[in-house]
Design a protein around this motif. Structure first.
Motif, PDB file in Angstrom:
ATOM      1  N   ASN A  81       0.813  -1.284  -0.062  1.00  0.00           N
ATOM      2  CA  ASN A  81      -0.017  -0.050   0.011  1.00  0.00           C
ATOM      3  C   ASN A  81       0.770   1.237  -0.001  1.00  0.00           C
ATOM      4  O   ASN A  81       0.272   2.384  -0.207  1.00  0.00           O
ATOM      5  N   ALA A  82       2.188   1.340   0.170  1.00  0.00           N
ATOM      6  CA  ALA A  82       3.092   2.498   0.309  1.00  0.00           C
ATOM      7  C   ALA A  82       3.190   2.990  -0.911  1.00  0.00           C
ATOM      8  O   ALA A  82       3.359   2.426  -2.070  1.00  0.00           O
ATOM      9  N   GLU A  83       2.952   4.287  -1.259  1.00  0.00           N
ATOM     10  CA  GLU A  83       3.064   4.999  -2.459  1.00  0.00           C
ATOM     11  C   GLU A  83       4.582   5.329  -2.624  1.00  0.00           C
ATOM     12  O   GLU A  83       5.159   5.591  -1.504  1.00  0.00           O
ATOM     13  N   PRO A  84       5.291   5.501  -3.850  1.00  0.00           N
ATOM     14  CA  PRO A  84       6.611   5.918  -3.774  1.00  0.00           C
ATOM     15  C   PRO A  84       6.972   6.857  -3.187  1.00  0.00           C
ATOM     16  O   PRO A  84       8.084   7.055  -2.778  1.00  0.00           O
ATOM     17  N   LYS A  85       6.253   8.130  -3.327  1.00  0.00           N
ATOM     18  CA  LYS A  85       6.650   9.058  -2.430  1.00  0.00           C
ATOM     19  C   LYS A  85       6.590   9.085  -1.131  1.00  0.00           C
ATOM     20  O   LYS A  85       7.559   9.624  -0.453  1.00  0.00           O
ATOM     21  N   SER A  88      10.172   7.250  -0.221  1.00  0.00           N
ATOM     22  CA  SER A  88      11.005   8.105  -0.837  1.00  0.00           C
ATOM     23  C   SER A  88      11.337   8.900   0.576  1.00  0.00           C
ATOM     24  O   SER A  88      12.406   9.327   1.003  1.00  0.00           O
ATOM     25  N   CYS A  89      10.125   9.583   0.961  1.00  0.00           N
ATOM     26  CA  CYS A  89       9.884  10.257   2.351  1.00  0.00           C
ATOM     27  C   CYS A  89      10.522   9.562   3.562  1.00  0.00           C
ATOM     28  O   CYS A  89      11.282  10.047   4.262  1.00  0.00           O
ATOM     29  N   LEU A  90      10.059   8.457   3.587  1.00  0.00           N
ATOM     30  CA  LEU A  90      10.447   7.890   4.926  1.00  0.00           C
ATOM     31  C   LEU A  90      12.007   7.305   4.748  1.00  0.00           C
ATOM     32  O   LEU A  90      12.596   7.681   6.052  1.00  0.00           O
ATOM     33  N   PHE A  91      12.586   7.309   3.782  1.00  0.00           N
ATOM     34  CA  PHE A  91      13.880   6.809   3.551  1.00  0.00           C
ATOM     35  C   PHE A  91      15.025   7.620   2.950  1.00  0.00           C
ATOM     36  O   PHE A  91      15.963   7.524   2.784  1.00  0.00           O
ATOM     37  N   GLN A  92      14.426   9.019   3.200  1.00  0.00           N
ATOM     38  CA  GLN A  92      15.278  10.170   2.347  1.00  0.00           C
ATOM     39  C   GLN A  92      16.696  10.281   2.899  1.00  0.00           C
ATOM     40  O   GLN A  92      17.605  10.566   2.331  1.00  0.00           O
ATOM     41  N   ASN A  93      16.773  10.124   4.544  1.00  0.00           N
ATOM     42  CA  ASN A  93      18.033  10.266   4.912  1.00  0.00           C
ATOM     43  C   ASN A  93      18.722   8.870   5.375  1.00  0.00           C
ATOM     44  O   ASN A  93      19.808   8.931   5.877  1.00  0.00           O
ATOM     45  N   CYS A 105      15.037   2.406  -1.438  1.00  0.00           N
ATOM     46  CA  CYS A 105      13.627   2.713  -2.048  1.00  0.00           C
ATOM     47  C   CYS A 105      13.391   2.174  -3.452  1.00  0.00           C
ATOM     48  O   CYS A 105      12.210   1.391  -3.601  1.00  0.00           O
ATOM     49  N   ALA A 106      14.410   1.629  -4.095  1.00  0.00           N
ATOM     50  CA  ALA A 106      14.312   0.670  -5.046  1.00  0.00           C
ATOM     51  C   ALA A 106      14.000  -0.577  -4.994  1.00  0.00           C
ATOM     52  O   ALA A 106      13.161  -1.318  -5.483  1.00  0.00           O
ATOM     53  N   LEU A 107      14.866  -0.996  -3.848  1.00  0.00           N
ATOM     54  CA  LEU A 107      14.522  -2.597  -3.374  1.00  0.00           C
ATOM     55  C   LEU A 107      13.078  -2.759  -3.057  1.00  0.00           C
ATOM     56  O   LEU A 107      12.498  -3.770  -3.193  1.00  0.00           O
ATOM     57  N   ILE A 108      12.715  -1.700  -2.251  1.00  0.00           N
ATOM     58  CA  ILE A 108      11.254  -1.803  -1.584  1.00  0.00           C
ATOM     59  C   ILE A 108      10.281  -1.547  -2.630  1.00  0.00           C
ATOM     60  O   ILE A 108       9.417  -2.689  -2.837  1.00  0.00           O
ATOM     61  N   MET A 109      10.436  -0.789  -3.596  1.00  0.00           N
ATOM     62  CA  MET A 109       9.359  -0.747  -4.647  1.00  0.00           C
ATOM     63  C   MET A 109       9.420  -1.940  -5.628  1.00  0.00           C
ATOM     64  O   MET A 109       8.369  -2.339  -6.101  1.00  0.00           O
TER      65      MET A 109
END
Length: 269
Positions: A81-85, A88-93, A105-109
């Motif tokens: 259910n997580a959107e790409p945005k 990206s926001c969760l793991f930006q750091n 993020c690429a792995l999760i998506m």
């Protein structure tokens, strides 16, 4: 070190009976998988944990803990259910050694894409048209899906190259084997098909046992070490991986002590 197969099996079985217990898991990142009784969650945790399982163990544990905490207790729900945005926001750091936020993020998506199409990582892994269990083919299939979502970098090894793919085979050990240590969950993959995850410790142990003479821990080395264990335990060649690699990892258990025990006539570890 030359030792007969029957004597070696007896020795390894003794080590297994003593050290293949949950009390010896900490600080192995396998600990995280115990938090997920649902196999749909566990396989997601397993592939993320194993992908980050390199470097100092304290840093692995800290990094993995932070990633899984952000995803919440229901990993399958998050992935689907997580959107790409949001991802990206969760793991930006995020940053861990060579891994960047973009890689994670690429792995999760990518995992999201695999599960959306196949229903689970397990189903994708075992979708071989020949009906055979092909570890490299299954790992390559999951990796190809992930790469379509973006550049996951080194997080998923390429089984088509010469690497031993240690982290990938560690993931498979966790998900396929089921005993006091490995939680299992993938009942459609036989333990007999597994390849030994060869890290620096198992590389030294493989040499100690005379299973390999390779100078590097590559794919051929992993195959040779696995074949050595398969002569002792054909239905479960990775059975002794955990108990043997406690030597050199846990305080008070070193490889010199292991070698001395294997050479001795003692029946007590």
């Amino acid at each position: 070190m030359r030792i007969g197969l029957q004597k070696l099996k007896s020795k390894l079985d003794q080590l297994y009976s003593v050290y293949n217990r949950k009390q010896y898991v900490d600080p192995d990142p396998l600990l995280f998988l115990y938090n997920y009784p649902d196999v749909r969650d566990r396989e997601i945790a397993g592939i993320i944990v194993s992908s980050l399982a390199y470097g100092r163990v304290a840093m692995i544990m800290q990094t993995v803990s932070a990633v899984l905490e952000k995803m919440g207790p229901d990993l399958y729900e998050f992935i689907m259910n997580a959107e790409p945005k949001t991802i990206s926001c969760l793991f930006q750091n995020f940053k861990y050694r060579f891994a960047t936020a973009d890689h994670l993020c690429a792995l999760i998506m990518g995992l999201q894409a695999v599960i959306a199409d196949y229903g689970s990582l397990s189903t994708c892994f075992t979708m071989d048209p020949t009906g055979k269990t092909d570890l490299s083919g299954g790992l390559a299939r999951i990796r190809a899906y992930v790469l379509r979502a973006g550049d996951a970098g080194h997080l998923l090894a390429d089984p088509g190259k010469t690497s031993a793919c240690k982290r990938s085979h560690l993931f498979l050990r966790w998900m396929v084997r089921k005993d006091q240590v490995d939680p299992g969950g993938w009942s459609n993959v036989p333990a007999a098909a597994l390849t030994c995850p060869v890290d620096a410790h198992m590389f030294k142990i493989g040499h100690m046992l005379g299973f390999t003479k390779r100078r590097s821990a590559d794919g051929i080395c992993a195959a040779q070490i696995t074949e050595g264990f398969r002569r002792i335990s054909p239905d479960d060649p990775v059975k002794y991986d955990f108990c043997l690699t406690r030597f050199g990892i846990r305080n008070g258990l070193d490889l010199a002590e292991l070698e001395q025990f294997l050479k001795s006539d003692s029946h007590h570890v």
